[in-house]
Design a protein around this motif. Structure first.
Motif, PDB file in Angstrom:
ATOM      1  N   GLY A 139      29.967   7.595 -26.264  1.00 29.14           N
ATOM      2  CA  GLY A 139      30.173   7.556 -24.827  1.00 29.14           C
ATOM      3  C   GLY A 139      29.447   8.646 -24.048  1.00 29.14           C
ATOM      4  N   THR A 140      28.810   9.568 -24.766  1.00 24.93           N
ATOM      5  CA  THR A 140      28.060  10.621 -24.073  1.00 24.93           C
ATOM      6  C   THR A 140      26.673  10.098 -23.688  1.00 24.93           C
ATOM      7  N   LEU A 141      26.047  10.779 -22.755  1.00 30.10           N
ATOM      8  CA  LEU A 141      24.704  10.388 -22.344  1.00 30.10           C
ATOM      9  C   LEU A 141      23.675  11.170 -23.145  1.00 30.10           C
ATOM     10  N   ALA A 142      22.747  10.444 -23.728  1.00 25.98           N
ATOM     11  CA  ALA A 142      21.685  11.068 -24.510  1.00 25.98           C
ATOM     12  C   ALA A 142      20.402  11.020 -23.683  1.00 25.98           C
ATOM     13  N   PRO A 143      19.692  12.142 -23.598  1.00 30.81           N
ATOM     14  CA  PRO A 143      18.451  12.143 -22.827  1.00 30.81           C
ATOM     15  C   PRO A 143      17.393  11.276 -23.510  1.00 30.81           C
ATOM     16  N   PRO A 144      16.392  10.833 -22.766  1.00 27.47           N
ATOM     17  CA  PRO A 144      15.332  10.020 -23.362  1.00 27.47           C
ATOM     18  C   PRO A 144      14.469  10.881 -24.284  1.00 27.47           C
ATOM     19  N   THR A 145      13.727  10.213 -25.146  1.00 31.25           N
ATOM     20  CA  THR A 145      12.790  10.948 -25.996  1.00 31.25           C
ATOM     21  C   THR A 145      11.672  11.498 -25.121  1.00 31.25           C
ATOM     22  N   ALA A 146      10.975  12.482 -25.640  1.00 34.88           N
ATOM     23  CA  ALA A 146       9.864  13.080 -24.887  1.00 34.88           C
ATOM     24  C   ALA A 146       8.801  12.030 -24.573  1.00 34.88           C
ATOM     25  N   GLN A 147       8.557  11.106 -25.528  1.00 33.95           N
ATOM     26  CA  GLN A 147       7.556  10.059 -25.317  1.00 33.95           C
ATOM     27  C   GLN A 147       7.986   9.095 -24.211  1.00 33.95           C
ATOM     28  N   GLU A 148       9.269   8.708 -24.208  1.00 34.95           N
ATOM     29  CA  GLU A 148       9.783   7.807 -23.168  1.00 34.95           C
ATOM     30  C   GLU A 148       9.680   8.462 -21.795  1.00 34.95           C
ATOM     31  N   LEU A 149      10.082   9.722 -21.726  1.00 36.08           N
ATOM     32  CA  LEU A 149      10.050  10.446 -20.466  1.00 36.08           C
ATOM     33  C   LEU A 149       8.615  10.592 -19.958  1.00 36.08           C
ATOM     34  N   GLN A 150       7.701  10.951 -20.850  1.00 41.06           N
ATOM     35  CA  GLN A 150       6.304  11.135 -20.458  1.00 41.06           C
ATOM     36  C   GLN A 150       5.681   9.829 -19.981  1.00 41.06           C
ATOM     37  N   ALA A 151       5.969   8.732 -20.671  1.00 44.76           N
ATOM     38  CA  ALA A 151       5.414   7.428 -20.269  1.00 44.76           C
ATOM     39  C   ALA A 151       5.950   7.005 -18.912  1.00 44.76           C
ATOM     40  N   LYS A 152       7.245   7.186 -18.676  1.00 44.63           N
ATOM     41  CA  LYS A 152       7.851   6.815 -17.400  1.00 44.63           C
ATOM     42  C   LYS A 152       7.301   7.686 -16.269  1.00 44.63           C
ATOM     43  N   ARG A 153       7.156   8.989 -16.531  1.00 43.23           N
ATOM     44  CA  ARG A 153       6.618   9.895 -15.516  1.00 43.23           C
ATOM     45  C   ARG A 153       5.179   9.533 -15.160  1.00 43.23           C
ATOM     46  N   ASP A 205       0.855  -1.187   0.000  1.00 41.53           N
ATOM     47  CA  ASP A 205       0.000   0.000   0.000  1.00 41.53           C
ATOM     48  C   ASP A 205       0.892   1.239   0.000  1.00 41.53           C
ATOM     49  N   TYR A 206       1.211   1.734  -1.197  1.00 39.89           N
ATOM     50  CA  TYR A 206       2.171   2.822  -1.317  1.00 39.89           C
ATOM     51  C   TYR A 206       1.677   4.132  -0.709  1.00 39.89           C
ATOM     52  N   ARG A 207       0.391   4.243  -0.444  1.00 43.90           N
ATOM     53  CA  ARG A 207      -0.123   5.475   0.159  1.00 43.90           C
ATOM     54  C   ARG A 207      -0.039   5.443   1.685  1.00 43.90           C
ATOM     55  N   MET A 208      -0.245   4.283   2.300  1.00 42.82           N
ATOM     56  CA  MET A 208      -0.298   4.185   3.753  1.00 42.82           C
ATOM     57  C   MET A 208       1.020   3.742   4.388  1.00 42.82           C
ATOM     58  N   CYS A 209       1.861   3.087   3.640  1.00 39.74           N
ATOM     59  CA  CYS A 209       3.123   2.592   4.194  1.00 39.74           C
ATOM     60  C   CYS A 209       3.978   3.772   4.656  1.00 39.74           C
ATOM     61  N   SER A 210       4.547   3.637   5.836  1.00 36.24           N
ATOM     62  CA  SER A 210       5.366   4.718   6.388  1.00 36.24           C
ATOM     63  C   SER A 210       6.765   4.760   5.799  1.00 36.24           C
ATOM     64  N   PHE A 211       7.249   3.648   5.269  1.00 37.14           N
ATOM     65  CA  PHE A 211       8.596   3.609   4.718  1.00 37.14           C
ATOM     66  C   PHE A 211       8.523   3.813   3.211  1.00 37.14           C
ATOM     67  N   LYS A 212       8.685   5.067   2.801  1.00 40.77           N
ATOM     68  CA  LYS A 212       8.677   5.373   1.372  1.00 40.77           C
ATOM     69  C   LYS A 212       9.601   6.551   1.115  1.00 40.77           C
ATOM     70  N   HIS A 213      10.241   6.512  -0.019  1.00 41.59           N
ATOM     71  CA  HIS A 213      11.177   7.567  -0.401  1.00 41.59           C
ATOM     72  C   HIS A 213      11.176   7.665  -1.923  1.00 41.59           C
ATOM     73  N   VAL A 214      11.424   8.858  -2.423  1.00 38.80           N
ATOM     74  CA  VAL A 214      11.475   9.066  -3.867  1.00 38.80           C
ATOM     75  C   VAL A 214      12.933   9.214  -4.292  1.00 38.80           C
ATOM     76  N   PHE A 215      13.299   8.430  -5.284  1.00 39.56           N
ATOM     77  CA  PHE A 215      14.621   8.505  -5.909  1.00 39.56           C
ATOM     78  C   PHE A 215      14.420   9.023  -7.323  1.00 39.56           C
ATOM     79  N   PHE A 216      15.502   9.420  -7.964  1.00 36.23           N
ATOM     80  CA  PHE A 216      15.422   9.866  -9.349  1.00 36.23           C
ATOM     81  C   PHE A 216      16.067   8.814 -10.239  1.00 36.23           C
ATOM     82  N   ASP A 217      15.303   8.282 -11.165  1.00 35.37           N
ATOM     83  CA  ASP A 217      15.845   7.356 -12.157  1.00 35.37           C
ATOM     84  C   ASP A 217      16.397   8.186 -13.318  1.00 35.37           C
ATOM     85  N   ASP A 218      17.623   7.885 -13.696  1.00 31.87           N
ATOM     86  CA  ASP A 218      18.239   8.538 -14.848  1.00 31.87           C
ATOM     87  C   ASP A 218      17.842   7.735 -16.082  1.00 31.87           C
ATOM     88  N   LEU A 219      17.093   8.352 -16.965  1.00 34.39           N
ATOM     89  CA  LEU A 219      16.597   7.664 -18.164  1.00 34.39           C
ATOM     90  C   LEU A 219      17.510   7.851 -19.368  1.00 34.39           C
TER      91      LEU A 219
END
Length: 122
Positions: free
Chosen positions: A61-75, A40-54
């Protein structure tokens, strides 16, 4: 002549509800159970938000950001599985919204899985 029936007393508040110690203890146990229930993600007391790097690593070798569609779907998926206030607060402090998506972890098992995933990546 017959006497008129007496008028019924108006219904008012019944007064305070009497709860026994057993009632109070039972409610406390139920609340404690919900506080530790990671399903129960709403009632559980142990919860924290992390940031996933997409970001993905490009051929050079450079990092390319996700497409707008990928980012929107994940969000959208991450928001649906999160405490709205907690997620919104984290999103407002997102260091790079073009790459990172706030993701709520709920419970110790989820934290352990996230740790394993991070170790595997490095």
């Amino acid at each position: 002549a017959a006497a008129a029936p007496a008028a019924a007393a108006p219904a008012g508040p019944a007064g305070p509800v009497q709860a026994t110690d057993a009632d109070i203890f039972g409610a406390f146990l139920a609340q404690m159970g919900k506080a530790w229930d990671a399903s129960d993600y709403r009632m559980c007391s142990f919860k924290h938000v992390f940031f996933d790097d997409l970001s993905t690593e490009a051929a050079d070798g450079t990092l390319a950001p996700p497409t707008a569609q990928e980012l929107q779907a994940k969000r959208a998926a991450a928001f649906a599985a999160s405490d709205e206030a907690l997620w919104s607060r984290a999103d407002a402090h997102n260091p790079d919204p073009s790459r990172f998506c706030p993701v709520q972890l709920t419970g110790f098992q989820a934290l352990q899985e996230k740790r394993r995933e991070e170790k595997r990546r490095t």
